[in-house]
Write an enzyme that holds these catalytic residues in place. Structure first.
Site, PDB file in Angstrom:
ATOM      1  CG  ASP A 111      -1.967  -1.017   1.246  1.00  9.12           C
ATOM      2  OD1 ASP A 111      -1.979  -1.848   0.335  1.00  9.12           O
ATOM      3  OD2 ASP A 111      -2.806  -0.985   2.165  1.00  9.12           O
ATOM      4  CG  ASP A 112       0.161   3.740   2.247  1.00  7.47           C
ATOM      5  OD1 ASP A 112      -0.997   3.490   1.853  1.00  7.47           O
ATOM      6  OD2 ASP A 112       0.475   3.800   3.444  1.00  7.47           O
ATOM      7  CG  HIS A 162      -4.322   2.613  -0.614  1.00  4.19           C
ATOM      8  ND1 HIS A 162      -5.160   1.779   0.085  1.00  4.19           N
ATOM      9  CD2 HIS A 162      -3.460   3.112   0.320  1.00  4.19           C
ATOM     10  CE1 HIS A 162      -4.814   1.780   1.369  1.00  4.19           C
ATOM     11  NE2 HIS A 162      -3.791   2.588   1.540  1.00  4.19           N
ATOM     12  CG  HIS A 166      -3.720   6.976   2.753  1.00  2.00           C
ATOM     13  ND1 HIS A 166      -4.039   6.859   4.076  1.00  2.00           N
ATOM     14  CD2 HIS A 166      -3.228   5.775   2.368  1.00  2.00           C
ATOM     15  CE1 HIS A 166      -3.735   5.626   4.488  1.00  2.00           C
ATOM     16  NE2 HIS A 166      -3.251   4.949   3.465  1.00  2.00           N
ATOM     17  CG  HIS A 253       2.436   0.101   4.350  1.00  2.00           C
ATOM     18  ND1 HIS A 253       2.255  -0.794   5.376  1.00  2.00           N
ATOM     19  CD2 HIS A 253       1.244   0.744   4.191  1.00  2.00           C
ATOM     20  CE1 HIS A 253       1.006  -0.693   5.832  1.00  2.00           C
ATOM     21  NE2 HIS A 253       0.374   0.235   5.123  1.00  2.00           N
TER      22      HIS A 253
HETATM   23 NI    NI Z   1      -2.627   2.992   3.310  1.00  2.00          NI
END
Ligand code: NI
Length: 305
Positions: A111-112, A162, A166, A253
């Site tokens: 993620d991210d 995503h 955020h 991440h």
């Molecule tokens: Ni996230």
């Protein structure tokens, strides 16, 4: 005279037999040695033996463990599995074209990102081990690093949404939430010509209304590496190896160097243990449970919540 002659013949016969059996032993040795050499030569890339071994089912190669010795000759515990090692490491048996659907598998998810350093390192570790993963990108990074998006798809990995900033989608009104999602897809489409195939709402926050509006399946996770908290590669590796099981969706991440380092250690270890490391959508497909829209998945096989 007769007796003498018989003795002579008998002796001759015996000699003849001994010479005969020496010859056969020699012949068997030559055949065995040649077969061995031919088999050895066959192990080279693209050979028929390689293809035969490549096609063995998982159960035929798994469980034939080996132990490895430390330098003092003491047994230092199981070192994965020799045959599995060759199957996966040397023969690339998790090639998507010839996948063994009976093998245990996991989906690593990141993620991210994308992040030019960390995502690149992770992609290299994955492709070095015939593995793939799913990357849930945030729009701000997707706009900043379009080449990374191309690289993700180019290595056979999957791109997920995503949100653009955020955002916790359950705290936005419908129009704002939809814009947070659509804006990521516009960035991904501009860079790659493709759209995202799955979505992971930040903080795993979604409600029934959002689920019904979304045009792709929601993917959550069931193994949290807590990599954002520990920022320690070994802690992430230990966390995964102590809990991992077939069908897990593992949360990481791709914005921390410690996570990239963890992936470099973890993926070969998972492969040694016989796991296939695939994207979320692949895992669902291989397990005969294609992901569906308006559903949320915390692990493949079970519907979350
Ligand atoms: Ni996230």
């Amino acid at each position: 005279m007769n007796i003498q002659k018989n003795r002579y013949q008998l002796k001759g016969t015996k000699n003849l037999h001994r010479g005969d059996s020496d010859f056969w032993l020699y012949l068997i040795f030559v055949i065995a040695a040649s077969t061995f050499c031919i088999l050895l030569a066959q192990l080279s890339h693209g050979s028929r033996l390689r293809v035969w071994y490549y096609k063995l089912t998982h159960n035929e190669v798994i469980g034939k463990g080996m132990e490895h010795m430390d330098q003092a000759g003491r047994t230092a515990g199981p070192a994965g599995n020799l045959l599995t090692y060759y199957r996966f490491q040397e023969f690339g048996a998790s090639n998507p074209e010839e996948v063994d659907v009976n093998a245990p598998m996991v989906a690593l998810t990141f993620d991210d990102g994308p992040n030019p350093e960390c995502t690149s390192r992770i992609l290299k570790a994955l492709s070095d081990n015939y593995s793939r993963a799913t990357f849930f990108v945030v729009g701000t990074n997707a706009e900043k690093y379009p080449d990374m998006l191309k690289e993700v798809l180019g290595t056979g990995c999957e791109l997920g949404n995503h949100t653009f900033n955020h955002k916790k989608l359950t705290e936005l009104d419908d129009a704002e939430a939809d814009e947070q999602i659509d804006k990521v897809d516009r960035a991904v489409e501009a860079a790659t010509g493709e759209s995202t195939t799955v979505i992971r709402p930040p903080y795993g926050a979604y409600d029934e209304d959002l689920l019904n509006r979304l045009e792709v399946p929601v993917v959550l996770w069931d193994l949290d590496t807590e990599d954002w908290d520990s920022r320690n590669a070994q802690a992430v590796v230990d966390n995964v190896l102590s809990k991992v099981k077939d069908g897990d969706i593992i949360l990481m991440h791709d914005i921390y160097e410690s996570t990239a380092e963890a992936v470099e250690i973890l993926v070969p270890k998972l492969k040694e243990q016989g796991y296939m490391v695939v994207t979320v959508s692949e895992m669902a497909r291989y397990k005969g449970k294609e992901l569906e829209n308006h559903k949320a998945y915390g692990k493949i096989g079970n519907t979350a919540q």
